[in-house]
Design a protein around this motif. Structure first.
Motif, PDB file in Angstrom:
ATOM      1  N   THR A   1       9.433 -43.911   1.515  1.00  0.00           N
ATOM      2  CA  THR A   1       8.640 -44.665   2.493  1.00  0.00           C
ATOM      3  C   THR A   1       7.527 -45.434   1.794  1.00  0.00           C
ATOM      4  OG1 THR A   1       9.108 -42.963   4.156  1.00  0.00           O
ATOM      5  CG2 THR A   1       7.310 -44.486   4.623  1.00  0.00           C
ATOM      6  N   GLY A   2       6.859 -44.792   0.822  1.00  0.00           N
ATOM      7  CA  GLY A   2       5.794 -45.461   0.090  1.00  0.00           C
ATOM      8  C   GLY A   2       6.292 -46.645  -0.729  1.00  0.00           C
ATOM      9  N   ALA A   3       7.548 -46.559  -1.171  1.00  0.00           N
ATOM     10  CA  ALA A   3       8.128 -47.647  -1.963  1.00  0.00           C
ATOM     11  C   ALA A   3       8.649 -48.782  -1.084  1.00  0.00           C
ATOM     12  CB  ALA A   3       9.269 -47.107  -2.822  1.00  0.00           C
ATOM     13  N   GLY A   4       8.550 -48.627   0.217  1.00  0.00           N
ATOM     14  CA  GLY A   4       8.985 -49.680   1.123  1.00  0.00           C
ATOM     15  C   GLY A   4      10.465 -49.687   1.408  1.00  0.00           C
ATOM     16  N   LEU A   5      11.160 -48.569   1.138  1.00  0.00           N
ATOM     17  CA  LEU A   5      12.604 -48.514   1.391  1.00  0.00           C
ATOM     18  C   LEU A   5      12.923 -48.356   2.873  1.00  0.00           C
ATOM     19  CD1 LEU A   5      13.809 -46.277  -1.583  1.00  0.00           C
ATOM     20  CD2 LEU A   5      13.784 -48.771  -1.396  1.00  0.00           C
ATOM     21  N   GLY A   6      11.938 -47.905   3.646  1.00  0.00           N
ATOM     22  CA  GLY A   6      12.181 -47.752   5.078  1.00  0.00           C
ATOM     23  C   GLY A   6      11.060 -46.984   5.749  1.00  0.00           C
ATOM     24  N   LEU A   7      10.950 -47.155   7.044  1.00  0.00           N
ATOM     25  CA  LEU A   7       9.978 -46.390   7.831  1.00  0.00           C
ATOM     26  C   LEU A   7      10.534 -45.005   8.104  1.00  0.00           C
ATOM     27  CD1 LEU A   7       8.932 -49.062  10.506  1.00  0.00           C
ATOM     28  CD2 LEU A   7       8.107 -48.774   8.156  1.00  0.00           C
ATOM     29  N   THR A   8       9.646 -44.056   8.357  1.00  0.00           N
ATOM     30  CA  THR A   8      10.085 -42.718   8.715  1.00  0.00           C
ATOM     31  C   THR A   8       9.365 -42.265   9.977  1.00  0.00           C
ATOM     32  OG1 THR A   8      10.637 -40.526   7.822  1.00  0.00           O
ATOM     33  CG2 THR A   8       8.398 -41.341   7.411  1.00  0.00           C
ATOM     34  N   PHE A   9       9.896 -41.227  10.607  1.00  0.00           N
ATOM     35  CA  PHE A   9       9.367 -40.746  11.889  1.00  0.00           C
ATOM     36  C   PHE A   9       9.055 -39.266  11.762  1.00  0.00           C
ATOM     37  CE2 PHE A   9       9.983 -39.042  16.225  1.00  0.00           C
ATOM     38  CZ  PHE A   9       9.123 -39.871  16.932  1.00  0.00           C
ATOM     39  N   ARG A  10       7.761 -38.922  11.849  1.00  0.00           N
ATOM     40  CA  ARG A  10       7.339 -37.534  11.708  1.00  0.00           C
ATOM     41  C   ARG A  10       5.990 -37.360  12.402  1.00  0.00           C
ATOM     42  NH1 ARG A  10      10.668 -34.890   8.722  1.00  0.00           N
ATOM     43  NH2 ARG A  10       9.425 -33.005   8.644  1.00  0.00           N
ATOM     44  N   THR A  11       5.309 -36.246  12.097  1.00  0.00           N
ATOM     45  CA  THR A  11       3.917 -36.070  12.514  1.00  0.00           C
ATOM     46  C   THR A  11       3.026 -36.597  11.388  1.00  0.00           C
ATOM     47  OG1 THR A  11       3.460 -33.924  11.491  1.00  0.00           O
ATOM     48  CG2 THR A  11       4.681 -33.912  13.578  1.00  0.00           C
ATOM     49  N   PRO A  12       1.742 -36.840  11.666  1.00  0.00           N
ATOM     50  CA  PRO A  12       0.842 -37.294  10.604  1.00  0.00           C
ATOM     51  C   PRO A  12       0.363 -36.162   9.694  1.00  0.00           C
ATOM     52  CG  PRO A  12      -0.335 -37.186  12.686  1.00  0.00           C
ATOM     53  CD  PRO A  12       1.113 -36.883  12.995  1.00  0.00           C
ATOM     54  N   LEU A  13       0.947 -34.989   9.823  1.00  0.00           N
ATOM     55  CA  LEU A  13       0.529 -33.828   9.056  1.00  0.00           C
ATOM     56  C   LEU A  13       0.804 -34.021   7.566  1.00  0.00           C
ATOM     57  CD1 LEU A  13      -0.538 -30.881   9.398  1.00  0.00           C
ATOM     58  CD2 LEU A  13       1.844 -30.162   9.497  1.00  0.00           C
ATOM     59  N   GLY A  14      -0.215 -33.828   6.730  1.00  0.00           N
ATOM     60  CA  GLY A  14      -0.050 -33.916   5.286  1.00  0.00           C
ATOM     61  C   GLY A  14       0.308 -35.298   4.788  1.00  0.00           C
ATOM     62  N   LEU A  15      -0.095 -36.332   5.505  1.00  0.00           N
ATOM     63  CA  LEU A  15       0.277 -37.703   5.151  1.00  0.00           C
ATOM     64  C   LEU A  15      -0.356 -38.113   3.826  1.00  0.00           C
ATOM     65  CD1 LEU A  15       1.947 -39.910   6.586  1.00  0.00           C
ATOM     66  CD2 LEU A  15      -0.208 -40.874   7.391  1.00  0.00           C
ATOM     67  N   PRO A  16       0.437 -38.568   2.830  1.00  0.00           N
ATOM     68  CA  PRO A  16      -0.134 -39.030   1.556  1.00  0.00           C
ATOM     69  C   PRO A  16      -1.023 -40.252   1.757  1.00  0.00           C
ATOM     70  CG  PRO A  16       2.229 -38.631   1.344  1.00  0.00           C
ATOM     71  CD  PRO A  16       1.915 -38.574   2.813  1.00  0.00           C
ATOM     72  N   GLN A  17      -1.913 -40.502   0.811  1.00  0.00           N
ATOM     73  CA  GLN A  17      -2.887 -41.588   0.956  1.00  0.00           C
ATOM     74  C   GLN A  17      -2.229 -42.965   0.943  1.00  0.00           C
ATOM     75  OE1 GLN A  17      -5.935 -41.071  -2.008  1.00  0.00           O
ATOM     76  NE2 GLN A  17      -6.893 -39.363  -0.934  1.00  0.00           N
ATOM     77  N   ASN A  18      -1.059 -43.073   0.320  1.00  0.00           N
ATOM     78  CA  ASN A  18      -0.415 -44.387   0.250  1.00  0.00           C
ATOM     79  C   ASN A  18       0.417 -44.709   1.485  1.00  0.00           C
ATOM     80  OD1 ASN A  18       1.536 -42.409  -0.417  1.00  0.00           O
ATOM     81  ND2 ASN A  18       2.779 -43.943  -1.478  1.00  0.00           N
ATOM     82  N   LEU A  19       0.385 -43.798   2.492  1.00  0.00           N
ATOM     83  CA  LEU A  19       1.107 -44.022   3.732  1.00  0.00           C
ATOM     84  C   LEU A  19       0.142 -44.013   4.905  1.00  0.00           C
ATOM     85  CD1 LEU A  19       4.207 -41.698   3.186  1.00  0.00           C
ATOM     86  CD2 LEU A  19       4.012 -44.141   2.729  1.00  0.00           C
ATOM     87  N   CYS A  20       0.576 -44.577   6.021  1.00  0.00           N
ATOM     88  CA  CYS A  20      -0.291 -44.610   7.198  1.00  0.00           C
ATOM     89  C   CYS A  20       0.560 -44.550   8.464  1.00  0.00           C
ATOM     90  CB  CYS A  20      -1.157 -45.874   7.216  1.00  0.00           C
ATOM     91  SG  CYS A  20      -0.230 -47.393   7.510  1.00  0.00           S
ATOM     92  N   VAL A  21      -0.088 -44.157   9.547  1.00  0.00           N
ATOM     93  CA  VAL A  21       0.547 -44.179  10.863  1.00  0.00           C
ATOM     94  C   VAL A  21       0.558 -45.619  11.361  1.00  0.00           C
ATOM     95  CG1 VAL A  21       0.363 -43.418  13.252  1.00  0.00           C
ATOM     96  CG2 VAL A  21      -0.176 -41.829  11.395  1.00  0.00           C
ATOM     97  N   LEU A  22       1.738 -46.114  11.705  1.00  0.00           N
ATOM     98  CA  LEU A  22       1.855 -47.493  12.164  1.00  0.00           C
ATOM     99  C   LEU A  22       1.436 -47.606  13.627  1.00  0.00           C
ATOM    100  CD1 LEU A  22       5.281 -48.469  10.573  1.00  0.00           C
ATOM    101  CD2 LEU A  22       2.991 -48.826   9.656  1.00  0.00           C
ATOM    102  N   PRO A  23       0.787 -48.694  13.994  1.00  0.00           N
ATOM    103  CA  PRO A  23       0.392 -48.854  15.398  1.00  0.00           C
ATOM    104  C   PRO A  23       1.626 -48.929  16.285  1.00  0.00           C
ATOM    105  CG  PRO A  23       0.099 -50.908  14.175  1.00  0.00           C
ATOM    106  CD  PRO A  23       0.406 -49.851  13.160  1.00  0.00           C
ATOM    107  N   GLU A  24       1.479 -48.400  17.492  1.00  0.00           N
ATOM    108  CA  GLU A  24       2.608 -48.423  18.415  1.00  0.00           C
ATOM    109  C   GLU A  24       2.911 -49.850  18.834  1.00  0.00           C
ATOM    110  OE1 GLU A  24       4.211 -45.963  22.301  1.00  0.00           O
ATOM    111  OE2 GLU A  24       2.074 -46.021  21.861  1.00  0.00           O
ATOM    112  N   ARG A  25       4.181 -50.213  18.768  1.00  0.00           N
ATOM    113  CA  ARG A  25       4.632 -51.542  19.156  1.00  0.00           C
ATOM    114  C   ARG A  25       5.862 -51.382  20.052  1.00  0.00           C
ATOM    115  NH1 ARG A  25       3.823 -52.787  13.176  1.00  0.00           N
ATOM    116  NH2 ARG A  25       6.068 -52.573  12.862  1.00  0.00           N
TER     117      ARG A  25
END
Length: 295
Positions: A227-251
């Protein structure tokens, strides 16, 4: 000047009421009447020598002195509990076999396990990091004493600790939606069976969002890296989220889920003193860390 000794039991009730959001909830949680809780709070104001609460509507809020007392009360209770654990730790022995998914093993729980081990050096802790299905199988077979898991609320041994939001996650730079609604969204997901994968794909299909699976992993580290390398989005909880990733705004094309329950399971088996101490430590710490993220 006469020194006043604050009552630790009253302080614990005070902190519990603030954490739960009211005296009624504290009374239910502690198994006491509301009048008993109110009496304790009057006693605390007498001991503090300052007003702690002021009326606001039908409820109460803390005064400035009350907020200051709450901060000190937390510190006093922590020190009290740490002292008792240090004094009694050497008398507790045995083993605890604990299973949990990778999301928890990469967050605050390793620090908790370290603290517990130092407080109870006579207790052997074995930790198994696996996916939910395998963890429940091992628990039911008697190979594990506890499982901290996503879901499982329908099991008779489930103790609910909170509900976490389920969100779409991408690189911190964000991945903008394509201007072409027919362009599929690239996804990085666990392989089957996985409830996050199933729920995420159902949400996309319901929203009419085209997608394609570009990366499949059996490990959370692999999922975060992809996900961090931009290969694709993932779907999970924000638990333990690495600093290079973020929760995307709902669209509209990326709807969020209704959340997922976090439960502690013990297999409905009797507990030794070591396992009881461990359960209490996990409950307290997990609820404390889940609270800011919970729905």
């Amino acid at each position: 000047m006469v020194r006043v000794n604050l009552d630790m039991d009253v302080l614990r009730t005070f902190v519990t009421a603030q954490d739960l959001g009211g005296f009624n909830r504290a009374a239910t949680h502690l198994g006491r009447s509301q009048s008993a809780i109110s009496q304790q709070m009057r006693k605390l104001e007498d001991q503090a020598g300052q007003p702690i609460f002021i009326r606001e509507g039908r409820g109460t809020i803390l005064t400035e002195q009350g907020e200051r007392l709450l901060s000190y009360a937390r510190r006093l209770l922590d020190l009290n509990d740490e002292t008792l654990e240090a004094v009694n730790g050497f008398s507790v022995s045995g083993s605890v076999r604990f299973g949990l998914p990778g999301d928890f093993s990469e967050s605050w729980l390793p620090a908790l396990l370290g603290l517990f081990k130092r407080a109870h050096p006579g207790v052997l802790i074995e930790v198994f990091v696996e996916r939910n299905g395998l963890l429940f199988e091992q628990l039911d077979q008697g190979s594990l004493d506890f499982v901290l898991a996503f879901g499982g609320g329908g099991r008779p041994d489930a103790l609910s600790l909170g509900t976490l939001p389920t969100v779409w996650i991408g690189p911190s730079t964000d991945v903008k939606a394509s201007s072409d609604p027919d362009t599929p969204i690239d996804l990085a997901l666990y392989g089957n069976p996985c409830r996050f994968r199933r729920t995420g794909l159902e949400l996309l299909d319901k929203a009419g969002t085209p997608w394609r699976l570009t990366f499949t992993s059996r490990s959370l580290q692999g999922l975060w890296a992809a996900t961090g390398a931009g290969l694709g989005l993932t779907f999970r909880t924000p638990l333990g989220l690495p600093q290079n990733l973020c929760v995307l705004p709902e669209r509209p094309e990326l709807p969020r889920g209704t959340g997922i329950e976090v439960c502690l399971h013990d297999g409905c088996r009797a507990m030794s003193p070591a396992r009881r101490e461990f359960r209490d430590a996990v409950l307290e710490t997990t609820q404390e860390h889940l609270r800011p993220m919970a729905l």
